[in-house]
Design an enzyme around this catalytic site. Structure first.
Site, PDB file in Angstrom:
ATOM      1  N   GLY A  87      -7.567  10.012   0.852  1.00  0.00           N
ATOM      2  CA  GLY A  87      -8.606  10.441   1.959  1.00  0.00           C
ATOM      3  C   GLY A  87      -8.408   9.828   3.230  1.00  0.00           C
ATOM      4  O   GLY A  87      -7.739   8.897   3.337  1.00  0.00           O
ATOM      5  N   LEU A 133      -1.446   2.016  11.606  1.00  0.00           N
ATOM      6  CA  LEU A 133      -2.498   2.865  11.063  1.00  0.00           C
ATOM      7  C   LEU A 133      -3.110   2.872   9.787  1.00  0.00           C
ATOM      8  O   LEU A 133      -2.377   2.636   8.712  1.00  0.00           O
ATOM      9  CB  LEU A 133      -2.137   4.537  11.551  1.00  0.00           C
ATOM     10  CG  LEU A 133      -1.715   4.640  12.740  1.00  0.00           C
ATOM     11  CD1 LEU A 133      -1.328   6.244  12.679  1.00  0.00           C
ATOM     12  CD2 LEU A 133      -2.613   4.487  13.990  1.00  0.00           C
ATOM     13  N   GLN A 155      -8.983   0.753  -8.440  1.00  0.00           N
ATOM     14  CA  GLN A 155      -8.328  -0.099  -7.400  1.00  0.00           C
ATOM     15  C   GLN A 155      -9.047  -1.039  -6.576  1.00  0.00           C
ATOM     16  O   GLN A 155      -8.727  -1.809  -5.865  1.00  0.00           O
ATOM     17  CB  GLN A 155      -7.221   0.469  -6.945  1.00  0.00           C
ATOM     18  CG  GLN A 155      -7.342   1.286  -5.863  1.00  0.00           C
ATOM     19  CD  GLN A 155      -6.493   2.252  -5.010  1.00  0.00           C
ATOM     20  OE1 GLN A 155      -5.937   3.224  -5.919  1.00  0.00           O
ATOM     21  NE2 GLN A 155      -5.925   1.806  -4.137  1.00  0.00           N
ATOM     22  N   SER A 209      -7.015   3.776   7.640  1.00  0.00           N
ATOM     23  CA  SER A 209      -8.359   4.063   7.394  1.00  0.00           C
ATOM     24  C   SER A 209      -9.331   2.851   7.510  1.00  0.00           C
ATOM     25  O   SER A 209     -10.499   3.125   8.306  1.00  0.00           O
ATOM     26  CB  SER A 209      -8.545   4.775   5.962  1.00  0.00           C
ATOM     27  OG  SER A 209      -8.541   3.877   5.006  1.00  0.00           O
ATOM     28  N   HIS A 255      -0.501   9.551   7.431  1.00  0.00           N
ATOM     29  CA  HIS A 255      -0.512  10.142   6.462  1.00  0.00           C
ATOM     30  C   HIS A 255      -0.083  11.576   6.687  1.00  0.00           C
ATOM     31  O   HIS A 255       0.674  12.153   5.791  1.00  0.00           O
ATOM     32  CB  HIS A 255      -2.023  10.687   5.919  1.00  0.00           C
ATOM     33  CG  HIS A 255      -2.881   9.278   5.162  1.00  0.00           C
ATOM     34  ND1 HIS A 255      -3.816   8.923   5.759  1.00  0.00           N
ATOM     35  CD2 HIS A 255      -2.609   8.765   4.132  1.00  0.00           C
ATOM     36  CE1 HIS A 255      -4.360   7.819   5.085  1.00  0.00           C
ATOM     37  NE2 HIS A 255      -3.547   7.737   4.129  1.00  0.00           N
ATOM     38  N   LYS A 304       3.504   0.850   4.861  1.00  0.00           N
ATOM     39  CA  LYS A 304       2.443  -0.202   5.340  1.00  0.00           C
ATOM     40  C   LYS A 304       1.967  -1.069   4.090  1.00  0.00           C
ATOM     41  O   LYS A 304       1.746  -2.237   4.247  1.00  0.00           O
ATOM     42  CB  LYS A 304       1.291   0.429   5.935  1.00  0.00           C
ATOM     43  CG  LYS A 304       0.251  -0.539   6.481  1.00  0.00           C
ATOM     44  CD  LYS A 304      -0.960   0.052   6.925  1.00  0.00           C
ATOM     45  CE  LYS A 304      -1.797   0.357   5.831  1.00  0.00           C
ATOM     46  NZ  LYS A 304      -2.613  -0.554   5.316  1.00  0.00           N
TER      47      LYS A 304
END
Length: 287
Positions: free
Chosen positions: A27, A180, A57, A182, A33, A145
């Site tokens: 999410g 990029l 994790q 989150s 994404h 990434k």
């Protein structure tokens, strides 16, 4: 809006035996994404996006609790990018009562992120195995990434003969080069300005290699000098490694990866770029 299912039974019923493209996510979707979803949608008749913040994790419960969540916004981004089906399971659906099984990839997980985040890759390998087994995709798409994660997943996929193929997709970057993530949303305005030194350090190393400097010691010194320009930044690691084994190398003979992890306050950022010695052939999957 994409259809949302929360159980494996509903997922399989909705797919009806089709082998879709799969984009596994936790999410907090962003343009990076979206690029994975767009590629999957372009290459498959149906595309599934999984949204599951995987607790196994995270080595730090605080980090897990702080991970951004916003399903409604995620659904909008996924649908706009071409997702047909969203698999958003509960924790109980993924890890049934009494769950006591884990999957671990040896060697590749022992250094870099594995050293700083104990158990992280065990959690990744376990949940990816569960997701690929549930979805039975024709292909699964992962961003570069998280390069070490991608290498680990490729080994996991090969060793366990999981369904479909694993597709690595190039890192999507902001205007200043920052990958990029989150986690970027947790940076203060000042930290966000300083974060740009991370990609600058990596691309400085890549430029030096392209110009003929292949001694890793000299390259890392140049990269560290870039990182030192942000006084509030601390470095977990800056390394140049073999792209397959992830082991440190003394010289860039052909292809290599520069890996880095840094901290700005409570926010930890990771990044990587491919570097090529003069005359070497690249993978076409830089950064």
């Amino acid at each position: 809006m994409s259809r949302v299912v929360s159980s494996v039974a509903a997922l399989r019923s909705a797919l009806g035996g089709d082998a879709p493209g799969l984009v596994p996510t936790m999410g907090a979707l962003h343009t990076g994404h979206a690029s994975l979803i767009q590629r999957a949608a372009a290459e498959h008749a149906r595309t599934v996006v999984s949204i599951f913040v995987n607790p196994t994790q995270f080595s730090d419960p605080v980090d897990f609790s702080r991970y951004p969540r916003g399903l409604d916004r995620d659904l909008e981004i996924a649908a706009a990018a071409g997702a047909d089906l969203i698999f958003a399971p509960t924790e109980d659906e993924v890890y049934a009562t009494g769950f006591s099984t884990s999957v671990e990839v040896a060697t590749l997980t022992e250094r870099w992120e594995g050293a700083f985040r104990p158990g992280h890759f065990r959690g990744v390998a376990t949940v990816v195995t569960i997701l690929l087994s549930a979805v039975q995709p024709a292909a699964s798409y992962f961003g570069e990434k998280d390069y070490q994660q991608l290498v680990v997943i490729r080994r996991l996929h090969r060793d366990l003969r999981l369904p479909g193929k694993v597709v690595g997709c190039a890192t999507v970057r902001d205007a200043d080069g920052l990958a990029l993530s989150s986690r970027n949303a947790r940076l203060t305005a000042e930290q966000r300005q300083h974060a740009g030194v991370l990609p600058r350090a990596l691309f400085r190393i890549a430029s030096l290699v392209e110009s003929g400097e292949v001694e890793v010691g000299s390259l890392l010194t140049a990269g560290q000098a870039e990182l030192d320009q942000a006084p509030d930044l601390s470095v977990d690691y800056l390394a140049i490694v073999d792209p397959e084994t992830l082991e440190s190398i003394p010289r860039v003979e052909s292809r290599a990866r520069v890996l880095a992890a840094v901290r700005l306050g409570a926010v930890r950022l990771i990044d990587n770029v491919e570097v090529l010695a003069p005359g070497a052939a690249g993978t076409g999957r830089a950064g």
